[in-house]
Design a protein around this motif. Structure first.
Motif, mmCIF file in Angstrom:
data_model
loop_
_atom_site.group_PDB
_atom_site.id
_atom_site.type_symbol
_atom_site.label_atom_id
_atom_site.label_comp_id
_atom_site.label_asym_id
_atom_site.label_seq_id
_atom_site.Cartn_x
_atom_site.Cartn_y
_atom_site.Cartn_z
ATOM 1 N N SER A 37 -40.637 -18.356 -40.206
ATOM 2 C CA SER A 37 -41.034 -19.748 -40.418
ATOM 3 C C SER A 37 -39.831 -20.651 -40.630
ATOM 4 O O SER A 37 -39.978 -21.870 -40.716
ATOM 5 C CB SER A 37 -41.965 -19.866 -41.626
ATOM 6 N N GLU A 41 -42.457 -22.111 -44.502
ATOM 7 C CA GLU A 41 -43.413 -21.537 -45.454
ATOM 8 C C GLU A 41 -42.994 -21.839 -46.889
ATOM 9 O O GLU A 41 -43.839 -22.123 -47.745
ATOM 10 C CB GLU A 41 -43.552 -20.032 -45.240
ATOM 11 N N ASP A 45 -44.876 -23.997 -49.843
ATOM 12 C CA ASP A 45 -45.049 -23.434 -51.183
ATOM 13 C C ASP A 45 -44.656 -24.419 -52.272
ATOM 14 O O ASP A 45 -45.286 -24.460 -53.337
ATOM 15 C CB ASP A 45 -44.224 -22.146 -51.306
ATOM 16 N N LYS A 184 -50.454 -21.686 -39.415
ATOM 17 C CA LYS A 184 -50.810 -20.574 -40.297
ATOM 18 C C LYS A 184 -50.501 -20.847 -41.764
ATOM 19 O O LYS A 184 -51.244 -20.428 -42.646
ATOM 20 C CB LYS A 184 -50.063 -19.310 -39.853
ATOM 21 N N SER A 185 -49.399 -21.545 -42.037
ATOM 22 C CA SER A 185 -48.943 -21.655 -43.423
ATOM 23 C C SER A 185 -49.444 -22.896 -44.145
ATOM 24 O O SER A 185 -49.597 -22.870 -45.368
ATOM 25 C CB SER A 185 -47.418 -21.608 -43.487
ATOM 26 N N HIS A 233 -37.377 -18.455 -50.002
ATOM 27 C CA HIS A 233 -38.379 -17.686 -49.263
ATOM 28 C C HIS A 233 -38.077 -16.190 -49.300
ATOM 29 O O HIS A 233 -38.986 -15.370 -49.224
ATOM 30 C CB HIS A 233 -38.426 -18.177 -47.812
ATOM 31 N N ARG A 239 -46.086 -14.366 -49.050
ATOM 32 C CA ARG A 239 -45.641 -15.013 -47.817
ATOM 33 C C ARG A 239 -46.238 -14.305 -46.606
ATOM 34 O O ARG A 239 -46.504 -13.103 -46.620
ATOM 35 C CB ARG A 239 -44.124 -15.042 -47.724
ATOM 36 N N LEU A 240 -46.414 -15.096 -45.563
ATOM 37 C CA LEU A 240 -46.933 -14.579 -44.302
ATOM 38 C C LEU A 240 -45.821 -14.176 -43.364
ATOM 39 O O LEU A 240 -46.009 -13.305 -42.509
ATOM 40 C CB LEU A 240 -47.784 -15.660 -43.612
#
Length: 243
Positions: A37, A41, A45, A184-185, A233, A239-240
């Motif tokens: 990401s 991401e 957050d 997605k995030s 991160h 996390r994805l």
């Protein structure tokens, strides 16, 4: 060769080059770009990216302030170096990329994706002459390891298309991966993702034209907030995306 044969060959070369660039920009290229990401991401957050508008602004800023001034500029300089077999210049650019990654996460990403591109070229070298050329040139350069921008520049050089078209393909491949990361995030819907991609498509040519003008003295990798978020991160609890 008859005039008809020459005309057919001339028409085929641009088509082949365009198809090669589309291939390299495709999300299905097995280099793992979809799994990162690039700080996005972490931005979600901490609440810096919360919706479609902030995601679009974030990615547009990253395109102009990060990608254009660093990776795209390196690709623009590395393509003619590969075409001239200037391995000294190639190694210089590769070292610059490694030394200017602002977090461990960013460095591991460029190393992993560069190695994956080399493995992709190795696996297809017997099936496609152009891809075989990518593998041979990357091997001959003995980069340890090949970074993703320098490896992609090698693939673009073997495609025999223009530097500008190659950079547009590189930037579009990045944009598709990052839009998917935003979907997605954040999260966002597919329609929102397409609107963000439409904005990036409008801005990519400007970013590419700027990257082409940069030199060793003006090329830079300085995005402190992105570096901080990337470092966060690395230890983010949930996390994805890959770190």
């Amino acid at each position: 060769m008859t005039p008809t044969d020459r005309a057919a060959a001339t028409a085929a070369r641009p088509a082949a080059g365009l198809l090669q660039i589309l291939w390299l920009a495709s999300p299905t290229l097995p280099v793992g770009g979809f799994s990162y990401s690039e700080g996005l991401e972490a931005a979600v957050d901490v609440g810096a990216v919360i919706d479609e508008s902030t995601a679009a602004n974030w990615l547009a800023d990253q395109l102009h302030l990060g990608l254009a001034r660093s990776d795209l500029a390196v690709v623009a300089q590395a393509i003619p170096a590969w075409q001239a077999s200037d391995l000294t210049r190639i190694r210089q650019l590769n070292t610059w990329v490694l030394n200017t990654r602002e977090s461990q996460e960013f460095r591991l990403q460029t190393e992993q994706m560069g190695r994956s591109l080399l493995e992709w070229a190795r696996s297809l070298s017997a099936l496609d002459a152009s891809v075989g050329g990518v593998f041979e040139q990357l091997q001959s350069a003995q980069l340890a390891p090949p970074t993703y921008p320098v490896a992609m520049a090698c693939a673009a050089a073997c495609a025999h298309t223009t530097v500008r078209d190659s950079l547009i393909g590189y930037a579009f491949g990045w944009a598709e991966n990052m839009v998917q990361a935003a979907i997605k995030s954040v999260p966002l819907g597919q329609s929102a993702g397409q609107r963000i991609l439409a904005r990036l498509v409008q801005e990519i040519p400007v970013a590419v034209d700027h990257a082409i003008t940069l030199t060793d003295d003006t090329r830079q990798a300085f995005t402190p907030m992105l570096a901080i978020l990337s470092a966060r991160h690395e230890t983010q609890y949930s996390r994805l995306f890959r770190s």
